[in-house]
Design an enzyme around this catalytic site. Structure first.
Site, PDB file in Angstrom:
ATOM      1  N   LEU A  75      -0.096  -5.602   2.964  1.00 47.53           N
ATOM      2  CA  LEU A  75      -0.667  -4.318   3.375  1.00 47.53           C
ATOM      3  C   LEU A  75       0.453  -3.299   3.556  1.00 47.53           C
ATOM      4  O   LEU A  75       1.623  -3.671   3.710  1.00 47.53           O
ATOM      5  CB  LEU A  75      -1.464  -4.494   4.669  1.00 47.53           C
ATOM      6  CG  LEU A  75      -2.592  -5.539   4.584  1.00 47.53           C
ATOM      7  CD1 LEU A  75      -3.324  -5.647   5.922  1.00 47.53           C
ATOM      8  CD2 LEU A  75      -3.587  -5.209   3.485  1.00 47.53           C
ATOM      9  N   PRO A  76       0.112  -2.011   3.551  1.00 46.89           N
ATOM     10  CA  PRO A  76       1.183  -1.004   3.604  1.00 46.89           C
ATOM     11  C   PRO A  76       2.019  -1.047   4.881  1.00 46.89           C
ATOM     12  O   PRO A  76       3.243  -1.186   4.822  1.00 46.89           O
ATOM     13  CB  PRO A  76       0.436   0.321   3.462  1.00 46.89           C
ATOM     14  CG  PRO A  76      -0.862  -0.024   2.798  1.00 46.89           C
ATOM     15  CD  PRO A  76      -1.209  -1.410   3.277  1.00 46.89           C
ATOM     16  N   THR A 110       6.002  -5.629   4.895  1.00 45.53           N
ATOM     17  CA  THR A 110       7.198  -5.322   5.685  1.00 45.53           C
ATOM     18  C   THR A 110       6.689  -4.782   7.015  1.00 45.53           C
ATOM     19  O   THR A 110       6.086  -3.707   7.069  1.00 45.53           O
ATOM     20  CB  THR A 110       8.077  -4.266   4.986  1.00 45.53           C
ATOM     21  OG1 THR A 110       8.344  -4.700   3.654  1.00 45.53           O
ATOM     22  CG2 THR A 110       9.389  -4.079   5.745  1.00 45.53           C
ATOM     23  N   LYS A 183      14.729  -8.492   5.870  1.00 46.11           N
ATOM     24  CA  LYS A 183      14.155  -7.597   4.854  1.00 46.11           C
ATOM     25  C   LYS A 183      14.575  -6.142   5.112  1.00 46.11           C
ATOM     26  O   LYS A 183      14.992  -5.420   4.202  1.00 46.11           O
ATOM     27  CB  LYS A 183      12.623  -7.721   4.866  1.00 46.11           C
ATOM     28  CG  LYS A 183      11.854  -6.544   4.315  1.00 46.11           C
ATOM     29  CD  LYS A 183      12.080  -6.323   2.835  1.00 46.11           C
ATOM     30  CE  LYS A 183      11.540  -4.962   2.400  1.00 46.11           C
ATOM     31  NZ  LYS A 183      11.770  -4.663   1.004  1.00 46.11           N
ATOM     32  N   LYS A 251       8.201   4.496   6.688  1.00 48.58           N
ATOM     33  CA  LYS A 251       7.759   3.394   7.554  1.00 48.58           C
ATOM     34  C   LYS A 251       8.930   2.444   7.794  1.00 48.58           C
ATOM     35  O   LYS A 251       9.247   2.090   8.931  1.00 48.58           O
ATOM     36  CB  LYS A 251       6.583   2.656   6.877  1.00 48.58           C
ATOM     37  CG  LYS A 251       6.046   1.471   7.633  1.00 48.58           C
ATOM     38  CD  LYS A 251       6.478   0.128   7.083  1.00 48.58           C
ATOM     39  CE  LYS A 251       6.062  -0.123   5.670  1.00 48.58           C
ATOM     40  NZ  LYS A 251       6.258  -1.494   5.207  1.00 48.58           N
TER      41      LYS A 251
HETATM   42  P1  NAD Z   1       0.204  -0.339  -1.754  1.00 48.58           P
HETATM   43  O1  NAD Z   1      -0.176   0.821  -0.915  1.00 48.58           O
HETATM   44  O2  NAD Z   1       0.409  -0.161  -3.211  1.00 48.58           O
HETATM   45  O3  NAD Z   1      -0.903  -1.501  -1.568  1.00 48.58           O
HETATM   46  C1  NAD Z   1      -1.468  -1.854  -0.343  1.00 48.58           C
HETATM   47  C2  NAD Z   1      -2.923  -2.257  -0.593  1.00 48.58           C
HETATM   48  O4  NAD Z   1      -3.502  -2.678   0.657  1.00 48.58           O
HETATM   49  C3  NAD Z   1      -3.799  -1.113  -1.106  1.00 48.58           C
HETATM   50  O5  NAD Z   1      -4.413  -1.512  -2.331  1.00 48.58           O
HETATM   51  C4  NAD Z   1      -4.828  -0.896   0.009  1.00 48.58           C
HETATM   52  O6  NAD Z   1      -6.097  -0.523  -0.477  1.00 48.58           O
HETATM   53  C5  NAD Z   1      -4.861  -2.272   0.644  1.00 48.58           C
HETATM   54  N1  NAD Z   1      -5.367  -2.296   2.004  1.00 48.58           N
HETATM   55  C6  NAD Z   1      -4.992  -1.555   3.071  1.00 48.58           C
HETATM   56  N2  NAD Z   1      -5.699  -1.910   4.162  1.00 48.58           N
HETATM   57  C7  NAD Z   1      -6.542  -2.909   3.773  1.00 48.58           C
HETATM   58  C8  NAD Z   1      -7.524  -3.701   4.438  1.00 48.58           C
HETATM   59  N3  NAD Z   1      -7.800  -3.537   5.728  1.00 48.58           N
HETATM   60  N4  NAD Z   1      -8.190  -4.616   3.723  1.00 48.58           N
HETATM   61  C9  NAD Z   1      -7.939  -4.803   2.408  1.00 48.58           C
HETATM   62  N5  NAD Z   1      -7.006  -4.089   1.720  1.00 48.58           N
HETATM   63  C10 NAD Z   1      -6.335  -3.152   2.398  1.00 48.58           C
HETATM   64  O7  NAD Z   1       1.490  -0.967  -1.059  1.00 48.58           O
HETATM   65  P2  NAD Z   1       2.585  -1.888  -1.772  1.00 48.58           P
HETATM   66  O8  NAD Z   1       3.591  -1.019  -2.434  1.00 48.58           O
HETATM   67  O9  NAD Z   1       1.898  -2.950  -2.537  1.00 48.58           O
HETATM   68  O10 NAD Z   1       3.320  -2.481  -0.482  1.00 48.58           O
HETATM   69  C11 NAD Z   1       2.773  -3.562   0.271  1.00 48.58           C
HETATM   70  C12 NAD Z   1       3.845  -3.996   1.265  1.00 48.58           C
HETATM   71  O11 NAD Z   1       4.991  -4.470   0.543  1.00 48.58           O
HETATM   72  C13 NAD Z   1       4.353  -2.854   2.165  1.00 48.58           C
HETATM   73  O12 NAD Z   1       4.571  -3.355   3.451  1.00 48.58           O
HETATM   74  C14 NAD Z   1       5.648  -2.429   1.500  1.00 48.58           C
HETATM   75  O13 NAD Z   1       6.552  -1.861   2.418  1.00 48.58           O
HETATM   76  C15 NAD Z   1       6.144  -3.740   0.938  1.00 48.58           C
HETATM   77  N6  NAD Z   1       7.014  -3.629  -0.246  1.00 48.58           N
HETATM   78  C16 NAD Z   1       6.688  -2.782  -1.276  1.00 48.58           C
HETATM   79  C17 NAD Z   1       7.519  -2.708  -2.393  1.00 48.58           C
HETATM   80  C18 NAD Z   1       7.223  -1.790  -3.562  1.00 48.58           C
HETATM   81  O14 NAD Z   1       8.083  -1.639  -4.434  1.00 48.58           O
HETATM   82  N7  NAD Z   1       6.059  -1.173  -3.650  1.00 48.58           N
HETATM   83  C19 NAD Z   1       8.655  -3.512  -2.463  1.00 48.58           C
HETATM   84  C20 NAD Z   1       8.945  -4.398  -1.416  1.00 48.58           C
HETATM   85  C21 NAD Z   1       8.101  -4.441  -0.305  1.00 48.58           C
END
Ligand code: NAD
Length: 317
Positions: A75-76, A110, A183, A251
């Site tokens: 999740l975000p 994260t 991380k 964040k």
């Molecule tokens: P994102 O916003 O692309 O995806 C998050 C998903 O969670 C969305 O599809 C959203 O609809 C869903 N969501 C939110 N609340 C929900 C709920 N209650 N029930 C079901 N689904 C729900 O985010 P991301 O880029 O995939 O990042 C996810 C995590 O990974 C974050 O914590 C981010 O910091 C970490 N991260 C991201 C990256 C990157 O390159 N994008 C790299 C490393 C770590």
């Protein structure tokens, strides 16, 4: 829930919640590894994409975890995790309370280490919690080349490591909380380096050097780095990498500032990087790609860092 030994990993039934930039490709990899993966996201299209790859759709988060041996969340932000797992404060009970004894919840978000600890402490008897924030961007998620920073009790880490091995390199950080600290430290170094990329190009260009020359020199000097190779192409192509938003950068920088409060010294580089990303979000909005931190320098300096090249976006590799 399967009755076989959970260490026979392909027998584990997985519930996967959060199918965004990272969760979507990770869930797909677990399907490809032979697991039964049930998926849920608030965005129906995100569910449809992974279902097309062989996952089973769930109509709700609760349905997604029914019968799951291992529940994964990506999740975000911490507030999303808190709302889902411990309830929204308006009478809805959280998902954590509905997990069956024997289930392991692995949080790939994260996250704030205190929140993970708080949720673990409130988990029902027999439900255990592992944190596993990841690094390696969307290309790493697609190709199974992430690095996963796991924290928790040894027995739980043993249990989930064979599953997480399908996503990339697993690093055991220690007890719950340490995974998120590690991380965030890796991101701390990324933020500083990424904020400096645009500054380096600007100094060279403003002093009469062509961008292709600077790039050649960086790749063949002490200026080279993973960050330069992985992220400068997003500046050259002009999309500034929409696969990781400034919102998620801020964040993480906020979480880092909290961790920094435990250090009895000033952390000027980290503080400056935080300021640079915050200024970019203020200028362009928080939903845009992370490398807008460099676009702000381009715009202020009246420079263009576009450069022709075979800049395949990393999330398409
Ligand atoms: P994102 O916003 O692309 O995806 C998050 C998903 O969670 C969305 O599809 C959203 O609809 C869903 N969501 C939110 N609340 C929900 C709920 N209650 N029930 C079901 N689904 C729900 O985010 P991301 O880029 O995939 O990042 C996810 C995590 O990974 C974050 O914590 C981010 O910091 C970490 N991260 C991201 C990256 C990157 O390159 N994008 C790299 C490393 C770590």
């Amino acid at each position: 829930m399967s009755t076989t030994d959970a260490t026979q990993t392909a027998d584990n039934a997985i519930g996967f919640i959060g199918l965004g930039n990272m969760g979507g490709p990770m869930a797909k990899r677990l399907v490809e590894a032979g697991y039964s993966v049930t998926v849920f996201d608030l965005v129906p299209e995100a569910v449809e994409r992974v279902v097309a790859d062989g996952a089973k759709p769930a109509a709700s988060a609760r349905e997604c975890v029914e019968g799951a041996d291992v529940v994964l969340t990506s999740l975000p932000r911490p507030d999303h995790v808190q709302a889902l797992m411990s309830g929204n404060g308006s009478g809805d009970s959280g998902l954590l309370s509905s997990l069956e004894p024997g289930t392991v919840w692995v949080d790939l978000t994260t996250n704030r280490k205190e929140l993970v600890a708080e949720l673990a402490a409130s988990a029902p008897e027999g439900v255990t919690v592992v944190e596993s924030p990841v690094t390696g961007a969307v290309d790493g998620a697609r190709t199974g080349n992430l690095t996963l920073f796991i924290g928790g009790d040894d027995a739980d880490l043993d249990r989930v490591t064979p599953i997480l091995d399908h996503l990339g390199k697993v690093i055991r950080c220690g007890p719950l909380g340490t995974g998120n600290v590690v991380k965030l430290v890796t991101n701390q170094l990324w933020f500083v380096a990424a904020a400096a990329l645009g500054e380096g190009f600007a100094v060279g260009m403003a002093n009469g050097v062509e961008l292709p020359t600077l790039w050649d020199a960086i790749l063949n000097s002490v200026g080279d780095s993973f960050v330069a190779r992985h992220d400068a192409p997003s500046i050259f192509a002009g999309h500034y990498d929409p696969s990781f938003s400034l919102d998620l950068c801020l964040k993480d920088l906020g979480l880092l500032a909290e961790l920094g409060e435990n250090v009895s010294a000033e952390l000027p580089m980290t503080t400056a990087a935080h300021g640079a990303f915050a200024a970019a979000a203020e200028r362009y909005g928080a939903d845009v790609g992370e490398l807008h931190v460099a676009k702000r320098i381009e715009d202020d300096a009246g420079l263009s860092m576009r450069m022709d090249g075979d800049w395949v976006p990393h999330w398409e590799k």
